[in-house]
Design a protein around this motif. Structure first.
Motif, PDB file in Angstrom:
ATOM      1  N   VAL A 231       0.842  -1.195   0.000  1.00  0.00           N
ATOM      2  CA  VAL A 231       0.000   0.000   0.000  1.00  0.00           C
ATOM      3  C   VAL A 231       0.880   1.248   0.000  1.00  0.00           C
ATOM      4  N   GLU A 232       1.885   1.249   0.859  1.00  0.00           N
ATOM      5  CA  GLU A 232       2.797   2.393   0.909  1.00  0.00           C
ATOM      6  C   GLU A 232       3.533   2.564  -0.419  1.00  0.00           C
ATOM      7  N   ALA A 233       3.945   1.458  -1.018  1.00  0.00           N
ATOM      8  CA  ALA A 233       4.637   1.522  -2.314  1.00  0.00           C
ATOM      9  C   ALA A 233       3.718   2.091  -3.393  1.00  0.00           C
ATOM     10  N   ALA A 234       2.462   1.691  -3.386  1.00  0.00           N
ATOM     11  CA  ALA A 234       1.503   2.200  -4.375  1.00  0.00           C
ATOM     12  C   ALA A 234       1.313   3.704  -4.227  1.00  0.00           C
ATOM     13  N   MET A 235       1.300   4.171  -2.996  1.00  0.00           N
ATOM     14  CA  MET A 235       1.170   5.606  -2.761  1.00  0.00           C
ATOM     15  C   MET A 235       2.360   6.357  -3.354  1.00  0.00           C
ATOM     16  N   ARG A 236       3.535   5.799  -3.201  1.00  0.00           N
ATOM     17  CA  ARG A 236       4.734   6.431  -3.769  1.00  0.00           C
ATOM     18  C   ARG A 236       4.686   6.416  -5.292  1.00  0.00           C
ATOM     19  N   ARG A 237       4.245   5.282  -5.862  1.00  0.00           N
ATOM     20  CA  ARG A 237       4.137   5.214  -7.323  1.00  0.00           C
ATOM     21  C   ARG A 237       3.118   6.219  -7.848  1.00  0.00           C
TER      22      ARG A 237
ATOM     23  N   ASP B 121       5.122  12.024  -2.173  1.00  0.00           N
ATOM     24  CA  ASP B 121       6.541  12.232  -1.875  1.00  0.00           C
ATOM     25  C   ASP B 121       6.968  11.452  -0.633  1.00  0.00           C
ATOM     26  N   ARG B 122       8.189  10.952  -0.656  1.00  0.00           N
ATOM     27  CA  ARG B 122       8.743  10.219   0.488  1.00  0.00           C
ATOM     28  C   ARG B 122       8.802  11.077   1.754  1.00  0.00           C
ATOM     29  N   GLY B 123       8.805  12.378   1.609  1.00  0.00           N
ATOM     30  CA  GLY B 123       8.815  13.268   2.758  1.00  0.00           C
ATOM     31  C   GLY B 123       7.479  13.326   3.480  1.00  0.00           C
ATOM     32  N   GLN B 124       6.444  12.823   2.868  1.00  0.00           N
ATOM     33  CA  GLN B 124       5.123  12.801   3.476  1.00  0.00           C
ATOM     34  C   GLN B 124       4.999  11.598   4.412  1.00  0.00           C
ATOM     35  N   PRO B 125       4.059  11.625   5.342  1.00  0.00           N
ATOM     36  CA  PRO B 125       3.907  10.507   6.282  1.00  0.00           C
ATOM     37  C   PRO B 125       3.215   9.307   5.616  1.00  0.00           C
ATOM     38  N   THR B 126       3.896   8.713   4.631  1.00  0.00           N
ATOM     39  CA  THR B 126       3.286   7.623   3.866  1.00  0.00           C
ATOM     40  C   THR B 126       3.037   6.391   4.718  1.00  0.00           C
ATOM     41  N   GLY B 127       3.896   6.129   5.703  1.00  0.00           N
ATOM     42  CA  GLY B 127       3.695   4.964   6.557  1.00  0.00           C
ATOM     43  C   GLY B 127       2.376   5.045   7.301  1.00  0.00           C
ATOM     44  N   LEU B 128       2.108   6.193   7.909  1.00  0.00           N
ATOM     45  CA  LEU B 128       0.846   6.396   8.622  1.00  0.00           C
ATOM     46  C   LEU B 128      -0.334   6.303   7.665  1.00  0.00           C
ATOM     47  N   ALA B 129      -0.217   6.963   6.519  1.00  0.00           N
ATOM     48  CA  ALA B 129      -1.300   6.936   5.541  1.00  0.00           C
ATOM     49  C   ALA B 129      -1.562   5.510   5.055  1.00  0.00           C
ATOM     50  N   ALA B 130      -0.510   4.718   4.890  1.00  0.00           N
ATOM     51  CA  ALA B 130      -0.677   3.335   4.437  1.00  0.00           C
ATOM     52  C   ALA B 130      -1.489   2.526   5.448  1.00  0.00           C
ATOM     53  N   TYR B 131      -1.310   2.787   6.733  1.00  0.00           N
ATOM     54  CA  TYR B 131      -2.117   2.100   7.760  1.00  0.00           C
ATOM     55  C   TYR B 131      -3.596   2.475   7.612  1.00  0.00           C
TER      56      TYR B 131
END
Length: 176
Positions: A34-40, A44-54
């Motif tokens: 999920v986190e990888a899809a958000m990056r694709r 941006d990696r500077g965003q809280p993608t880990g939290l958003a992926a949860y």
């Protein structure tokens, strides 16, 4: 039922989750893809993608539970906020929640697994051993009833233990 996998990266969570999903059956919702899809998608990696992926994983799991199917959450779940998220989801659907924490008691085996793994998740950068060690220091102790599996043991035995645990947790008296 909501099954929550937990443990450090490369501890063996995904292998157990995938095999459990085949045996039960249950859907697996894994945070890393999920986190990888958000990056694709350009987040941006500077965003809280880990939290958003949860949060995205929670939305997907919500839909699976809504149609009466079991779901396995495959994530590190290192902090209480993430754990509370899954308890609340199970409560909303009035389903039992079962926690399976996976650890690897042999640091050399754990490191070798991490350094050799090739999951081929496009857009996801595997953590370094140093990053896993940092996560270890941030990993909050669990207070919930849970099954702890050591992935140094063979996969089949760990899956059998997990299925026995889940059978007990699925009984009405074991809810919560």
């Amino acid at each position: 039922m909501l099954i929550v996998m937990a443990g450090l990266p490369a501890a063996g969570k995904s292998s157990i989750a995938e095999e459990l999903a085949r045996k039960l059956p249950a859907a697996v919702v894994s945070v890393d893809p999920v986190e990888a899809a958000m990056r694709r998608a350009g987040v941006d990696r500077g965003q809280p993608t880990g939290l958003a992926a949860y949060f995205v994983a929670e939305a997907v799991a919500d839909g699976v539970l809504a149609v009466g199917q079991s779901v396995i959450i495959d994530a590190v779940n290192a902090v209480e906020a993430a754990r509370q998220q899954w308890r609340a989801l199970a409560s909303r659907h009035q389903v039992p929640v079962a926690v399976i924490e996976v650890m690897c008691s042999d640091a050399q085996v754990h490191r070798r697994r991490l350094e050799r793994r090739t999951r081929s998740i496009v857009g996801f950068e595997e953590p370094t051993w140093e990053a896993v060690q940092q996560r270890r220091t941030e990993y909050e102790p669990w207070t919930d009833h849970r099954l702890v599996l050591d992935s140094v043991g063979d996969l089949a035995s760990n899956v059998t233990k997990a299925r026995e645990y889940l059978a007990l947790r699925s009984r009405p008296a074991a809810r919560g």
